[in-house]
Design a protein around this motif. Structure first.
Motif, PDB file in Angstrom:
ATOM      1  N   SER A  32      11.882 -29.100  25.766  1.00  0.00           N
ATOM      2  CA  SER A  32      11.121 -27.983  25.186  1.00  0.00           C
ATOM      3  C   SER A  32      11.588 -27.646  23.778  1.00  0.00           C
ATOM      4  O   SER A  32      10.851 -27.025  23.007  1.00  0.00           O
ATOM      5  CB  SER A  32      11.229 -26.746  26.087  1.00  0.00           C
ATOM      6  OG  SER A  32      12.558 -26.234  26.074  1.00  0.00           O
ATOM      7  N   ALA A  33      12.814 -28.057  23.431  1.00  0.00           N
ATOM      8  CA  ALA A  33      13.363 -27.740  22.105  1.00  0.00           C
ATOM      9  C   ALA A  33      13.063 -28.829  21.068  1.00  0.00           C
ATOM     10  O   ALA A  33      13.372 -28.663  19.889  1.00  0.00           O
ATOM     11  CB  ALA A  33      14.884 -27.539  22.208  1.00  0.00           C
ATOM     12  N   ILE A  34      12.451 -29.940  21.498  1.00  0.00           N
ATOM     13  CA  ILE A  34      12.177 -31.046  20.571  1.00  0.00           C
ATOM     14  C   ILE A  34      10.788 -30.855  19.963  1.00  0.00           C
ATOM     15  O   ILE A  34       9.769 -31.099  20.616  1.00  0.00           O
ATOM     16  CB  ILE A  34      12.254 -32.410  21.293  1.00  0.00           C
ATOM     17  CG1 ILE A  34      13.648 -32.617  21.894  1.00  0.00           C
ATOM     18  CG2 ILE A  34      11.933 -33.549  20.329  1.00  0.00           C
ATOM     19  CD1 ILE A  34      13.775 -33.864  22.746  1.00  0.00           C
ATOM     20  N   THR A  35      10.744 -30.433  18.720  1.00  0.00           N
ATOM     21  CA  THR A  35       9.456 -30.206  18.050  1.00  0.00           C
ATOM     22  C   THR A  35       8.946 -31.462  17.352  1.00  0.00           C
ATOM     23  O   THR A  35       7.791 -31.516  16.945  1.00  0.00           O
ATOM     24  CB  THR A  35       9.576 -29.063  17.032  1.00  0.00           C
ATOM     25  OG1 THR A  35      10.613 -29.392  16.089  1.00  0.00           O
ATOM     26  CG2 THR A  35       9.936 -27.756  17.719  1.00  0.00           C
ATOM     27  N   GLN A  36       9.808 -32.463  17.206  1.00  0.00           N
ATOM     28  CA  GLN A  36       9.410 -33.703  16.541  1.00  0.00           C
ATOM     29  C   GLN A  36       8.576 -34.578  17.472  1.00  0.00           C
ATOM     30  O   GLN A  36       8.666 -34.456  18.699  1.00  0.00           O
ATOM     31  CB  GLN A  36      10.654 -34.495  16.119  1.00  0.00           C
ATOM     32  CG  GLN A  36      11.552 -33.782  15.127  1.00  0.00           C
ATOM     33  CD  GLN A  36      12.818 -34.589  14.837  1.00  0.00           C
ATOM     34  OE1 GLN A  36      13.204 -35.465  15.599  1.00  0.00           O
ATOM     35  NE2 GLN A  36      13.461 -34.277  13.725  1.00  0.00           N
ATOM     36  N   PRO A  37       7.756 -35.496  16.917  1.00  0.00           N
ATOM     37  CA  PRO A  37       7.079 -36.494  17.756  1.00  0.00           C
ATOM     38  C   PRO A  37       8.124 -37.353  18.472  1.00  0.00           C
ATOM     39  O   PRO A  37       9.188 -37.632  17.912  1.00  0.00           O
ATOM     40  CB  PRO A  37       6.283 -37.328  16.750  1.00  0.00           C
ATOM     41  CG  PRO A  37       6.184 -36.485  15.523  1.00  0.00           C
ATOM     42  CD  PRO A  37       7.413 -35.651  15.483  1.00  0.00           C
TER      43      PRO A  37
END
Length: 591
Positions: A32-37
């Protein structure tokens, strides 16, 4: 710049406990904390075939995923390791190491089939790892691929779940890479050298015949060819003498077979360079939260006894993200209006102009963060909420203007009211003196800036409330003749009528401005939606063209091999893709 997520080591994503697949909340929190592709590489294969070693190499580490050193399957469920992508800045590499298939201690292949299916559903590159050569035994061990249509639904429509409907699956399925460990054959056919990819294609050739044996031979090969038109093969020599294999991760570089080292480097280079971002149908890139949602949706479906449905997973994700997109857009609108608007505004148009600028940006935020908004349900919700907030700002603006004007009237006309009470104007000539003073104060009121849109209305009501005072002074002023008094009454009536007319024109103008704003708002929604749909259409067309090219290539192979019936069956997929492409005409009548 999005923050990087760099886990120090792998952690369980999906636990396999007593035959039940359970999602690990801690892993979901990481996603949930990974905003990158995310580029998702999953590896599947029989237990004790060295899957974890390859995944550690992809992570750039000697240790990480547990290698084990016995005949037991060491990894249970699906484990995850998230690291910054070494070749793609602003991307996260998600490595999924799976429980070894075929562990005799399990005695039940049901969970193996689900783990195989989940690895395909979640990855953008799917690595199948096996030992030795591609022979019939290797194909038999890959029976899971023939069960995919029994494990996965492409969409919720009944009757579209067979190998012959593979076009629906191909748009979701990952690239396929077959890694062959401890490979000892010479790569040649009829004495001519071939590549590992040629070897894979040669091994996937079909056998002519309609008997049961031919069907058993052809089924897994057909499934691989239809479901995975984009495929690759790597072969690996023995990494070291057998006595050292139990502690492979502890061996130094110089203790390993140089050919094996080179082959592993070639494999890692290819995977890191050619593995794409995980995407949804239409080329929509997946980030951490989207992958989190897919994991939950698929595992929950399996746990409830349903088949994971790719279309439903995307729609469920769209519901979550589109709701969040509306909230983000509204938050942006309120932030912008809070920074730009100083109430009361001088005119209604000033406020509407600020609203329109903020609304345009809010719609842009929504478009950027939303996808698959079927029938524009969420965009309509956004439009309704923006309209409600505009109306609320208009009410706040009117109240702020009224409060400002009332305070100003009290400040300007307060002394006049006190003079009236003291009888200053109750004398001959007092009425003229009163009207002169009243006009001076009105002019003073008009000269004060930023009173807002209620300035005239508030003044009009105030003066109307003082008409009795003016009339009393007029009637008691002995210096005026009856004729002069009558003329003054008519003048007051005329002024009042003129003021009422101007107020009516003002109201009409405000209504016209509001109607014009509604039309501009509608046009802005249509404009941005049209642009987004054109972008999505172009992206989907490009995706379908790639799939079509791979399908045509596969059809050509089948024709060369003399399998006309299989080629005709594949033609159905090709027609489906072509018809979908033709149906992607621009849509103009949107909202």
């Amino acid at each position: 710049m999005a923050p990087e997520i760099n886990l120090p080591g792998p952690l369980s994503l999906i636990d396999n406990t007593k035959g039940q697949l359970v999602v690990n909340p801690e892993a979901l929190k990481i996603l949930s904390a990974i905003t990158q592709p995310v580029v998702v590489v999953a590896i599947v294969g029989l237990y004790r075939t060295g899957k974890s070693y390859l995944m550690n190499k992809l992570a750039g580490k000697k240790n990480g995923f547990s290698l084990g050193s016995t005949v037991k399957s060491h990894t249970k469920g699906i484990w995850m390791w998230c690291v910054p992508h070494p070749k793609k800045p602003e991307h996260t590499l998600v490595l999924l190491d799976t429980e070894g298939l075929g562990d005799i201690e399990k005695g039940d292949n049901e969970n193996d089939s689900w783990i195989f299916a989940l690895a395909i559903l979640l990855s953008s590159t799917f690595v199948y790892n096996s030992m030795g050569t591609i022979n019939q035994q290797a194909m038999d061990q890959l029976h899971y691929v023939t069960e995919l249509t029994d494990r996965i639904k492409a969409n919720s429509s009944p009757g579209n779940n067979s190998v012959d409907d593979s076009a629906d699956f191909v748009s979701f399925f990952p690239a396929f890479v077959w890694t062959l460990r401890d490979f000892t054959l010479e790569l040649e056919v009829d004495g001519e050298p071939i590549t590992a990819d040629d070897y894979l294609e040669h091994s996937l050739k079909l056998r002519k015949g309609t008997d049961k044996k031919s069907k058993s031979f052809n089924d897994p090969r057909l499934c691989i060819r239809k479901f995975f038109p984009k495929r690759k093969c790597f072969v690996f020599d023995w990494p070291a003498p057998k006595k050292y294999l139990a502690h492979l991760e502890q061996l130094k570089e110089e203790e390993l077979n140089p050919d094996f080292i080179e082959q592993v480097a070639e494999f890692c280079s290819y995977i890191l360079s050619h593995s794409n971002v995980k995407t949804l149908s239409g080329g929509i890139p997946v980030n951490g939260p989207r992958l989190e949602s897919l994991v939950l949706t698929y595992v929950n479906a399996i746990s409830s006894g349903d088949l994971p449905c790719m279309e439903n997973a995307v729609l469920a994700l769209a519901q979550i993200e589109n709701s969040a997109a509306v909230e983000k857009a509204i938050a942006h609108y309120e932030q912008q209006m809070g920074q730009k608007v100083q109430l009361p505004t001088e005119t209604l148009q000033e406020l509407l102009d600020l609203h329109r600028d903020s609304e345009r940006e809010a719609i842009e935020v929504f478009m950027k963060n939303s996808f698959k908004d079927v029938d524009q349900i969420f965009q309509r919700k956004l439009g309704a909420q923006l309209e409600a907030r505009r109306d609320d700002f208009c009410k706040q603006n009117s109240k702020a203007s009224s409060d400002c004007c009332m305070a100003l009237l009290q400040d300007i006309f307060g002394p006049l009211e006190e003079d009236v009470k003291q009888g200053t104007f109750s004398k001959p000539g007092g009425y003229r003196l009163f009207t002169q003073k009243l006009q001076e104060l009105k002019n003073k009121y008009y000269q004060v800036p930023r009173k807002g849109i209620q300035a005239k209305e508030v003044l009009k009501k105030y003066l109307e409330s003082k008409e009795d005072v003016a009339d009393a002074l007029l009637q008691t002023d002995q210096s005026l003749s009856e004729k002069e008094k009558a003329i003054e009454v008519e003048r007051i009536k005329a002024e009042s009528a003129e003021a009422a007319k101007k107020m009516l024109e003002e109201i009409q103008k405000k209504n016209e401005e509001m109607m014009e704003q509604k039309e501009k708002s509608y046009q802005e929604h249509v404009k941005q939606l049209t642009e987004k749909m054109e972008r999505d259409r172009a992206q989907l067309m490009a995706e379908q063209e790639k799939t079509l090219a791979l399908k045509l290539q596969e059809q050509e192979r089948l024709l060369k091999e003399g399998f006309e019936n299989e080629s005709k069956r594949l033609q159905k997929d090709i027609w489906d893709i072509q018809m979908r492409s033709k149906s992607l005409d621009p849509i103009c009548n949107i909202l």
